[in-house]
Design a protein around this motif. Structure first.
Motif, PDB file in Angstrom:
ATOM      1  N   THR A  15     101.800  -2.258  -2.848  1.00  0.00           N
ATOM      2  CA  THR A  15     103.086  -2.121  -2.152  1.00  0.00           C
ATOM      3  C   THR A  15     103.945  -3.355  -2.358  1.00  0.00           C
ATOM      4  OG1 THR A  15     102.050  -0.735  -0.451  1.00  0.00           O
ATOM      5  CG2 THR A  15     104.179  -1.738   0.087  1.00  0.00           C
ATOM      6  N   TRP A  71     105.426  -3.429  -5.834  1.00  0.00           N
ATOM      7  CA  TRP A  71     106.525  -2.467  -5.913  1.00  0.00           C
ATOM      8  C   TRP A  71     107.798  -3.063  -5.297  1.00  0.00           C
ATOM      9  CZ3 TRP A  71     110.247   0.133  -3.352  1.00  0.00           C
ATOM     10  CH2 TRP A  71     110.744   1.308  -3.929  1.00  0.00           C
ATOM     11  N   SER A 124     109.400  -5.784  -7.518  1.00  0.00           N
ATOM     12  CA  SER A 124     110.144  -5.189  -8.629  1.00  0.00           C
ATOM     13  C   SER A 124     111.488  -4.647  -8.149  1.00  0.00           C
ATOM     14  CB  SER A 124     109.316  -4.076  -9.265  1.00  0.00           C
ATOM     15  OG  SER A 124     110.059  -3.415 -10.267  1.00  0.00           O
ATOM     16  N   ARG A 143     106.912   0.842 -10.998  1.00  0.00           N
ATOM     17  CA  ARG A 143     106.959  -0.517 -10.460  1.00  0.00           C
ATOM     18  C   ARG A 143     105.572  -1.117 -10.205  1.00  0.00           C
ATOM     19  NH1 ARG A 143     112.228  -1.542  -9.281  1.00  0.00           N
ATOM     20  NH2 ARG A 143     113.563   0.243  -8.798  1.00  0.00           N
ATOM     21  N   THR A 144     104.584  -0.302 -10.131  1.00  0.00           N
ATOM     22  CA  THR A 144     103.208  -0.785  -9.974  1.00  0.00           C
ATOM     23  C   THR A 144     102.286   0.280 -10.564  1.00  0.00           C
ATOM     24  OG1 THR A 144     101.574  -1.700  -8.425  1.00  0.00           O
ATOM     25  CG2 THR A 144     102.822   0.219  -7.678  1.00  0.00           C
ATOM     26  N   SER A 200      96.731  -2.295  -8.837  1.00  0.00           N
ATOM     27  CA  SER A 200      96.400  -2.237  -7.413  1.00  0.00           C
ATOM     28  C   SER A 200      94.904  -2.495  -7.209  1.00  0.00           C
ATOM     29  CB  SER A 200      96.784  -0.874  -6.836  1.00  0.00           C
ATOM     30  OG  SER A 200      98.186  -0.689  -6.849  1.00  0.00           O
TER      31      SER A 200
END
Length: 233
Positions: free
Chosen positions: A105, A108, A111, A135-136, A141
């Protein structure tokens, strides 16, 4: 014998007192700043080495111009510490999942913030099978989850004790000096990147600051510092 007992008691009491009054005791400003600073620096080192191992060459991984620091890693280290140190007695699966979600998170949001403020992005996962809105990604993760376990179990306790062992006067003064330097670096770096955005919009260098950035931090120079930073169309 009583004198020795009293002496030992005093030493123990003094040790406890000294530990309690450490300039970085608990999660105060000083502790948070040092975690941030160490995270900024160590993140650049680790990612630079990782780039060398996986790609076979060295490449800039810094986010600031004047210092080899990347605030993304620093803020990430602070975030993981604040959210999960209190759960250090939980099992590794709990910490892994928590850090995986929090890290993904956070990546993200970083970004999104970069695109919103500077009109650029430094990483994209649109072509990644496990990407999440570009974005991820699931893979990174997972890295956050593994790193979170290592941080909570081993790295943070070691770093925290070392920070608290710094003499109070030195620790406070050094913290403030480094904080000022980092703040100046953030402002200076932001100016260079924003000026690059202005050049893309054909805004002329009509003052001293813009001329300085155009001369010393033109697009070619910034490409060396930020090899993966691209404008958002």
């Amino acid at each position: 014998m009583d004198d020795n007992v009293a002496s030992n008691t005093n030493v123990t009491s003094n040790d406890i007192t000294n530990k309690e009054i450490s300039f970085a005791n608990g999660f105060n400003f000083y502790k948070i700043f040092w975690i941030f600073y160490i995270g900024c620096f160590s993140g650049v080192i680790v990612e630079t080495i990782w780039c060398r191992i996986t790609n076979g060459f060295f490449e800039s991984r810094t986010a600031l111009i004047l210092e080899p620091l990347n605030p993304v890693y620093g803020i990430g280290a602070v975030l993981i510490s604040l959210l999960f140190i209190k759960f250090e007695k939980k099992n590794n699966l709990f910490i892994f999942v928590g850090c995986m979600i929090a890290g993904g998170t956070f990546e993200w949001l970083c970004s999104f913030f970069q695109e919103l403020v500077f009109g650029t992005v430094s990483w994209q996962y649109y072509s990644d099978t496990f990407g999440i809105f570009g974005r991820t990604s699931i893979v990174y993760s997972i890295f956050w989850g593994v790193l979170g376990i290592a941080w909570i179990r081993f790295i943070y306790p070691f770093i925290s004790s070392k920070i608290e062992s710094i003499p109070n006067k030195i620790g406070k003064n050094l913290s403030l000096v480094l904080c000022i330097i980092v703040s100046i670096d953030v402002i200076f770096t932001s100016g260079a990147v924003l000026r690059q955005q202005e050049r893309r919009e054909n805004i002329p260098a009509n003052n001293v600051i813009r001329k300085f950035y155009d001369k010393n931090y033109n697009d070619e120079k910034l490409k060396l510092i930020y090899p993966h930073m691209t404008p958002v169309e």
